[in-house]
Design an enzyme around this catalytic site. Sequence first.
Site, short mmCIF file in Angstrom:
data_model
loop_
_atom_site.label_atom_id
_atom_site.label_comp_id
_atom_site.label_asym_id
_atom_site.label_seq_id
_atom_site.Cartn_x
_atom_site.Cartn_y
_atom_site.Cartn_z
N ARG A 39 32.75 63.92 29.42
CA ARG A 39 33.39 63.04 30.40
C ARG A 39 32.48 61.84 30.61
O ARG A 39 31.35 61.96 31.08
CB ARG A 39 33.57 63.82 31.71
CG ARG A 39 34.31 63.06 32.78
CD ARG A 39 34.66 63.99 33.95
NE ARG A 39 35.43 63.28 34.94
CZ ARG A 39 34.89 62.59 35.95
NH1 ARG A 39 33.58 62.55 36.11
NH2 ARG A 39 35.64 61.93 36.81
N SER A 108 44.21 68.36 34.66
CA SER A 108 43.76 68.64 36.02
C SER A 108 44.97 68.68 36.94
O SER A 108 45.77 67.75 36.96
CB SER A 108 42.82 67.52 36.51
OG SER A 108 41.69 67.42 35.70
N LYS A 137 32.22 64.43 41.64
CA LYS A 137 33.53 63.79 41.69
C LYS A 137 34.03 63.88 43.12
O LYS A 137 34.86 64.72 43.44
CB LYS A 137 34.48 64.52 40.72
CG LYS A 137 35.66 63.70 40.27
CD LYS A 137 36.49 64.45 39.25
CE LYS A 137 37.76 63.68 38.95
NZ LYS A 137 38.64 64.37 38.02
#
Lengths: 206, 206
Positions: A39, A108, A137
């Site tokens: 990511r 997600s 996050k």
Amino acid sequence: MKNLDLSLYLVTDKSDDVEKFLKTIEEGIKGGVSVVQIREKTAETLDFYDLALKVKEITRKYNVPLIINDRVDVALAIDADGVHVGQTDLPCDVTRKLIGDDKILGVSASTIEEARKAEKDGADYIGTGAVFPTATKDDAPKITKKDLKDVADSINIPVVAIGGITLENAHELKDTGIAGLSVVSAIMSAENPKKASEELLNIFNS
Amino acid sequence: MKNLDLSLYLVTDKSDDVEKFLKTIEEGIKGGVSVVQIREKTAETLDFYDLALKVKEITRKYNVPLIINDRVDVALAIDADGVHVGQTDLPCDVTRKLIGDDKILGVSASTIEEARKAEKDGADYIGTGAVFPTATKDDAPKITKKDLKDVADSINIPVVAIGGITLENAHELKDTGIAGLSVVSAIMSAENPKKASEELLNIFNS
């Protein structure tokens, strides 16, 4: 459904020190990491591509699937094993068309509705969270253990839990019906990533 | 070589006001814009995808090619006419493989070496700049009119000039061998984008 071992799913953080980053991933895999997702939200595309090629050398060596977050183009360019998209990335059905049927597609989803839609639109698994507070996050939706179980119960594809999972709290996720633990810091920031992975996997399997 | 009219090549800026953004593009096309490139460096992927679909409705209506900057996945997802990659995006040869032979591939190149490599690796055209000081992309390499002509002379694919081109300075690019003017602000920030486009095209064609 693809034959996926999601039990310890490592999501990487920003790769400031590439050598250390790669070493951490390899140690994590040695300790039991069963899936690696890269990511990179701020990297230049070329840097993401170069990094992904390096990680792929490791994941291929250990026969662990490599998933690319968001960037379907990077995933296709390096022939990754799959893609993971969030609710603000390309739509699940569009992504499935781009990557074909054989590659892994994760989505997600923090609600039953999102999870059911993703399953319908071609997802192979769902990532659900954040199950604990997380600094990685901080804009992720917060969900309860009951929410997590409700999502897992509502669909036929596997669910991994993500968000602030540590060696201290992982045991709280027992009996939620999840197929695995997804972590960033618990491995990427561990002093001993191999040991951290072994312990997380022990907790999950116990 | 594809039959490309690059004479007035509009690169968009950040779309804060989508309605105005789309209107500006349409007025630019009415004034003579011959190619539209969407460049979104900070947008969420889903927002870029949604915006690109909206711009495609306009470019298809006027039969003007739509090029996506950097994001090959967004280009493939909306079936754009092509992709433009810079030196820090996916490599040109990798991009060509992902998009196939039929789609347009543009590459930013500020040196003869970069331009020749791009031509060899499958580019259909080159974007070269910055030919004038620009606020849009202040990290772009600065080049002289001689550099621009040298790049154009060194390859067999067309070159568009980019970077700070305005109604006031566009005439300075005469006799550089370029196939077109590429602008952002000169049209996107114009009070009358149609008129600005007409005037830029007049200067280029005169």
